[in-house]
Design a protein around this motif. Structure first.
Motif, PDB file in Angstrom:
ATOM      1  N   VAL A 224       1.074  -1.418   0.008  1.00 56.68           N
ATOM      2  CA  VAL A 224       0.188   0.110   0.018  1.00 56.68           C
ATOM      3  C   VAL A 224       1.111   0.973  -0.042  1.00 56.68           C
ATOM      4  O   VAL A 224       0.531   2.183  -0.670  1.00 56.68           O
ATOM      5  CB  VAL A 224      -0.931   0.200   1.333  1.00 56.68           C
ATOM      6  CG1 VAL A 224      -1.524   1.471   1.250  1.00 56.68           C
ATOM      7  CG2 VAL A 224      -1.644  -1.117   1.066  1.00 56.68           C
ATOM      8  N   ILE A 225       2.037   1.537   0.828  1.00 56.16           N
ATOM      9  CA  ILE A 225       3.235   2.644   0.646  1.00 56.16           C
ATOM     10  C   ILE A 225       3.256   2.630   0.179  1.00 56.16           C
ATOM     11  O   ILE A 225       3.674   3.926  -0.745  1.00 56.16           O
ATOM     12  CB  ILE A 225       3.756   2.414   2.091  1.00 56.16           C
ATOM     13  CG1 ILE A 225       3.384   2.374   3.458  1.00 56.16           C
ATOM     14  CG2 ILE A 225       4.557   3.282   1.782  1.00 56.16           C
ATOM     15  CD1 ILE A 225       3.971   2.440   5.049  1.00 56.16           C
ATOM     16  N   ALA A 226       4.027   1.461  -0.635  1.00 58.33           N
ATOM     17  CA  ALA A 226       4.588   1.619  -1.891  1.00 58.33           C
ATOM     18  C   ALA A 226       3.410   2.037  -3.327  1.00 58.33           C
ATOM     19  O   ALA A 226       4.400   3.225  -4.353  1.00 58.33           O
ATOM     20  CB  ALA A 226       5.107   0.405  -2.370  1.00 58.33           C
ATOM     21  N   ILE A 227       3.118   1.986  -3.230  1.00 61.90           N
ATOM     22  CA  ILE A 227       1.335   2.319  -4.139  1.00 61.90           C
ATOM     23  C   ILE A 227       1.102   3.956  -4.163  1.00 61.90           C
ATOM     24  O   ILE A 227       1.562   5.244  -5.451  1.00 61.90           O
ATOM     25  CB  ILE A 227      -0.070   1.785  -4.404  1.00 61.90           C
ATOM     26  CG1 ILE A 227       0.432  -0.028  -4.609  1.00 61.90           C
ATOM     27  CG2 ILE A 227      -1.173   2.737  -5.290  1.00 61.90           C
ATOM     28  CD1 ILE A 227      -1.058  -0.752  -4.557  1.00 61.90           C
ATOM     29  N   GLU A 228       1.102   4.487  -2.376  1.00 62.03           N
ATOM     30  CA  GLU A 228       0.678   5.459  -2.524  1.00 62.03           C
ATOM     31  C   GLU A 228       1.469   6.991  -2.868  1.00 62.03           C
ATOM     32  O   GLU A 228       1.704   8.130  -2.937  1.00 62.03           O
ATOM     33  CB  GLU A 228      -0.394   5.453  -0.776  1.00 62.03           C
ATOM     34  CG  GLU A 228      -1.354   5.500  -1.264  1.00 62.03           C
ATOM     35  CD  GLU A 228      -2.676   5.949  -2.358  1.00 62.03           C
ATOM     36  OE1 GLU A 228      -2.929   6.583  -1.442  1.00 62.03           O
ATOM     37  OE2 GLU A 228      -2.957   5.186  -3.340  1.00 62.03           O
ATOM     38  N   GLY A 229       2.897   6.538  -2.276  1.00 61.57           N
ATOM     39  CA  GLY A 229       4.252   7.364  -1.656  1.00 61.57           C
ATOM     40  C   GLY A 229       4.965   6.814  -3.253  1.00 61.57           C
ATOM     41  O   GLY A 229       6.452   7.933  -3.089  1.00 61.57           O
ATOM     42  N   VAL A 230       5.095   5.865  -3.805  1.00 63.54           N
ATOM     43  CA  VAL A 230       6.079   6.135  -4.947  1.00 63.54           C
ATOM     44  C   VAL A 230       5.401   5.761  -6.063  1.00 63.54           C
ATOM     45  O   VAL A 230       5.827   6.947  -7.455  1.00 63.54           O
ATOM     46  CB  VAL A 230       6.727   4.603  -4.849  1.00 63.54           C
ATOM     47  CG1 VAL A 230       7.903   4.916  -5.782  1.00 63.54           C
ATOM     48  CG2 VAL A 230       7.822   4.541  -2.893  1.00 63.54           C
ATOM     49  N   MET A 231       4.494   5.022  -6.567  1.00 63.69           N
ATOM     50  CA  MET A 231       3.865   5.000  -7.592  1.00 63.69           C
ATOM     51  C   MET A 231       3.279   6.099  -7.986  1.00 63.69           C
ATOM     52  O   MET A 231       2.740   5.736  -9.742  1.00 63.69           O
ATOM     53  CB  MET A 231       3.105   3.853  -7.653  1.00 63.69           C
ATOM     54  CG  MET A 231       4.069   1.986  -7.814  1.00 63.69           C
ATOM     55  SD  MET A 231       3.017   0.745  -7.855  1.00 63.69           S
ATOM     56  CE  MET A 231       4.341  -0.884  -7.422  1.00 63.69           C
ATOM     57  N   LYS A 232       2.930   6.305  -7.396  1.00 61.09           N
ATOM     58  CA  LYS A 232       1.719   7.998  -7.906  1.00 61.09           C
ATOM     59  C   LYS A 232       3.022   9.227  -8.293  1.00 61.09           C
ATOM     60  O   LYS A 232       2.249  10.440  -8.331  1.00 61.09           O
ATOM     61  CB  LYS A 232       0.849   8.996  -7.359  1.00 61.09           C
ATOM     62  CG  LYS A 232      -0.540   7.690  -6.819  1.00 61.09           C
ATOM     63  CD  LYS A 232      -1.456   7.764  -5.953  1.00 61.09           C
ATOM     64  CE  LYS A 232      -2.580   6.869  -6.174  1.00 61.09           C
ATOM     65  NZ  LYS A 232      -3.498   6.950  -5.155  1.00 61.09           N
ATOM     66  N   SER A 233       4.055   8.776  -8.509  1.00 66.99           N
ATOM     67  CA  SER A 233       4.606   9.856  -8.383  1.00 66.99           C
ATOM     68  C   SER A 233       5.315   9.878  -9.730  1.00 66.99           C
ATOM     69  O   SER A 233       4.732   8.861 -10.521  1.00 66.99           O
ATOM     70  CB  SER A 233       6.337   9.816  -8.143  1.00 66.99           C
ATOM     71  OG  SER A 233       7.375   9.882  -8.620  1.00 66.99           O
ATOM     72  N   VAL A 234       5.271  11.332 -10.403  1.00 64.81           N
ATOM     73  CA  VAL A 234       5.764  10.919 -12.079  1.00 64.81           C
ATOM     74  C   VAL A 234       6.926  10.885 -12.260  1.00 64.81           C
ATOM     75  O   VAL A 234       7.600  10.979 -13.279  1.00 64.81           O
ATOM     76  CB  VAL A 234       5.034  12.322 -12.842  1.00 64.81           C
ATOM     77  CG1 VAL A 234       3.883  12.084 -11.959  1.00 64.81           C
ATOM     78  CG2 VAL A 234       5.441  13.622 -11.835  1.00 64.81           C
ATOM     79  N   ALA A 235       8.272  10.808 -11.516  1.00 64.05           N
ATOM     80  CA  ALA A 235       9.199   9.996 -11.780  1.00 64.05           C
ATOM     81  C   ALA A 235       9.568   9.646 -12.545  1.00 64.05           C
ATOM     82  O   ALA A 235       9.120   8.094 -12.591  1.00 64.05           O
ATOM     83  CB  ALA A 235       9.872  10.134 -10.419  1.00 64.05           C
ATOM     84  N   ALA A 236      11.049   9.840 -14.072  1.00 63.61           N
ATOM     85  CA  ALA A 236      11.087   8.971 -14.828  1.00 63.61           C
ATOM     86  C   ALA A 236      11.237   7.237 -14.539  1.00 63.61           C
ATOM     87  O   ALA A 236      10.790   6.894 -15.530  1.00 63.61           O
ATOM     88  CB  ALA A 236      11.874   9.567 -15.598  1.00 63.61           C
ATOM     89  N   ILE A 237      12.248   6.862 -13.342  1.00 62.72           N
ATOM     90  CA  ILE A 237      12.088   5.991 -12.770  1.00 62.72           C
ATOM     91  C   ILE A 237      11.102   5.145 -11.938  1.00 62.72           C
ATOM     92  O   ILE A 237      12.262   4.521 -10.756  1.00 62.72           O
ATOM     93  CB  ILE A 237      14.010   5.141 -13.657  1.00 62.72           C
ATOM     94  CG1 ILE A 237      14.471   6.446 -12.044  1.00 62.72           C
ATOM     95  CG2 ILE A 237      14.158   5.483 -14.503  1.00 62.72           C
ATOM     96  CD1 ILE A 237      16.029   6.612 -12.150  1.00 62.72           C
ATOM     97  N   ALA A 238      10.290   6.081 -11.683  1.00 65.04           N
ATOM     98  CA  ALA A 238      10.018   5.786 -10.437  1.00 65.04           C
ATOM     99  C   ALA A 238       9.202   4.246  -9.715  1.00 65.04           C
ATOM    100  O   ALA A 238       9.462   3.305  -9.554  1.00 65.04           O
ATOM    101  CB  ALA A 238       8.548   6.370 -10.425  1.00 65.04           C
ATOM    102  N   ILE A 239       9.220   3.653 -10.888  1.00 67.98           N
ATOM    103  CA  ILE A 239       8.609   2.440 -11.107  1.00 67.98           C
ATOM    104  C   ILE A 239       9.776   0.950 -10.227  1.00 67.98           C
ATOM    105  O   ILE A 239       9.423  -0.074  -9.631  1.00 67.98           O
ATOM    106  CB  ILE A 239       9.067   1.775 -12.899  1.00 67.98           C
ATOM    107  CG1 ILE A 239       7.779   0.133 -12.044  1.00 67.98           C
ATOM    108  CG2 ILE A 239       9.530   1.313 -13.414  1.00 67.98           C
ATOM    109  CD1 ILE A 239       6.230  -0.446 -11.452  1.00 67.98           C
ATOM    110  N   ALA A 240      10.928   1.777 -10.516  1.00 68.93           N
ATOM    111  CA  ALA A 240      11.941   1.211 -10.345  1.00 68.93           C
ATOM    112  C   ALA A 240      12.410   0.902  -8.195  1.00 68.93           C
ATOM    113  O   ALA A 240      12.998   0.367  -8.060  1.00 68.93           O
ATOM    114  CB  ALA A 240      13.297   0.861 -10.623  1.00 68.93           C
ATOM    115  N   VAL A 241      11.454   2.384  -7.457  1.00 69.45           N
ATOM    116  CA  VAL A 241      12.107   2.471  -6.446  1.00 69.45           C
ATOM    117  C   VAL A 241      11.302   1.448  -5.574  1.00 69.45           C
ATOM    118  O   VAL A 241      12.034   1.404  -4.787  1.00 69.45           O
ATOM    119  CB  VAL A 241      11.639   4.013  -6.617  1.00 69.45           C
ATOM    120  CG1 VAL A 241      11.374   4.117  -5.099  1.00 69.45           C
ATOM    121  CG2 VAL A 241      12.556   5.149  -7.424  1.00 69.45           C
ATOM    122  N   PRO A 242      10.049   1.508  -5.490  1.00 67.94           N
ATOM    123  CA  PRO A 242       9.973   0.259  -4.835  1.00 67.94           C
ATOM    124  C   PRO A 242      10.154  -0.723  -4.915  1.00 67.94           C
ATOM    125  O   PRO A 242      10.573  -1.314  -4.070  1.00 67.94           O
ATOM    126  CB  PRO A 242       8.168   0.461  -4.857  1.00 67.94           C
ATOM    127  CG  PRO A 242       8.183   1.019  -6.423  1.00 67.94           C
ATOM    128  CD  PRO A 242       9.286   1.561  -6.922  1.00 67.94           C
TER     129      PRO A 242
END
Length: 352
Positions: A224-242
């Motif tokens: 949940v935290i990954a979806i709300e705090g990372v995947m809603k970001s528009v950073a270019a490589i956000a998918i790799a962060v979580p």
């Protein structure tokens, strides 16, 4: 960041205080893990269901420090379903199908609460992101169910899952700070404190295990935290962060799936080929193994934080280098080879 210390400490202290009461409750209702196969490392019966203390402290802290809107209600409701399935499994073993059903229901409740993966960032696309549209719901369910189970699969040594969950939550807290999501930062601080408060009771030699009650709940909350705090970001490589922040359980589970597939074994079949098993086979003690895995989790979490606030080109290079090291390390430890454990045991027997 100072305002996040108080919920962190409250959740930590609450879990620490509640755990002995949960331990007595587990003993009373017979939620005990009796070592009955060679995959289990412990040699004597240990009470399960310690995750109930983590759940209670997390929910109470959320009620105290987060607004009770539709999203918060969905998170708590979904987490409650996960915990109930975990309690039943810790008491008398729940079938995999029913556990999966509970996780899917929890994920659907999150979607009702507007928690879903609506787009995936893509540095190679002209818009920088790919909108999922009708695929948003199945992708969200897949993510929640997947992450919920990855933490459960690494819960094989005293203190491993709770420590890794704490590290992942702290990493996601810093990432959420970079992305500007204060509510998610609060939730991350609460979860990190709740998991860390359980560690003194669970570190080797453990007095109580968190059981599926705890490992599934922690995995669910991290998803949940990954979806709300990372995947809603528009950073270019956000998918790799979580993926990196939750790297240890994700990679270990991924290697387990490939290992079993490549060796013609059922994917859901348990084995002693996980990363912690490999380190034990190389002569590390339980404590040493757990500490090594903590360090790996911290390293991956640090990389995740760096990627959340770095130029795209540099981020891709760093991600590529880290990926190579992960694959080399996995190959070196034999994480792809389910039969290598037999060879290790044969060598040990020959030396004896």
């Amino acid at each position: 960041m100072e305002k996040y210390y108080i919920p962190f400490v409250i959740a930590l202290v609450a879990t620490y205080i509640l755990t002995p009461f949960v331990k007595r409750f587990a003993e009373k209702i017979g939620a005990i893990d009796v070592p009955k196969d060679n995959r289990r490392i412990h040699k004597k019966p240990i009470p399960l269901m310690g995750g109930l203390a983590i759940y209670i402290s997390t929910v109470v802290s959320m009620l105290l420090f987060l607004p009770m809107d539709k999203t918060s209600i969905a998170i708590i409701a979904g987490g409650t379903i996960i915990v109930i399935s975990g309690i039943i499994d810790d008491m008398k073993s729940l079938s995999p199908k029913l556990k999966l059903l509970a996780q899917i229901v929890a994920a659907i409740i999150l979607i009702w609460g507007d928690i879903k993966i609506e787009f995936i960032t893509n540095p190679f696309a002209s818009t920088g992101m790919t909108y999922l549209k009708i695929f948003s719901i199945p992708v969200t369910i897949f993510w929640v169910v997947g992450i919920t189970n990855t933490l459960n699969l690494i819960d094989g040594l005293d203190g491993l899952a709770s420590g890794v969950a704490s590290i992942a939550a702290v990493s996601l807290l810093f990432v959420s700070s970079i992305n500007g999501f204060p509510t998610v930062m609060m939730m991350s601080a609460i979860l990190a404190g709740a998991a860390l408060g359980f560690l003194p009771h669970n570190f080797n030699p453990a007095k109580i295990f968190m059981g599926d009650t705890g490992s599934l709940f922690l995995g669910y909350m991290l998803s949940v935290i990954a979806i709300e705090g990372v995947m809603k970001s528009v950073a270019a490589i956000a998918i790799a962060v979580p993926v990196l922040a939750l790297g240890l359980p994700i990679f270990d589970t991924t290697f387990a799936i490939f290992r079993r597939f490549l060796n013609g074994r059922p994917i859901m079949e348990a084995d002693k080929g996980h990363l912690h098993h490999r380190l034990l086979d190389r002569g590390f003690t339980q404590k040493q193994t757990v500490l090594v895995l903590y360090v790996i989790s911290m390293f991956l979490g640090t990389i995740a934080v760096l990627l959340a606030d770095i130029e795209t080109d540099k981020g891709i290079i760093i991600l590529g280098v880290v990926s190579v090291f992960i694959l080399l390390g996995a190959s070196r430890l034999g994480l792809f080879d389910i039969d290598s454990l037999k060879k290790i045991n044969q060598r040990k027997n020959a030396n004896n």
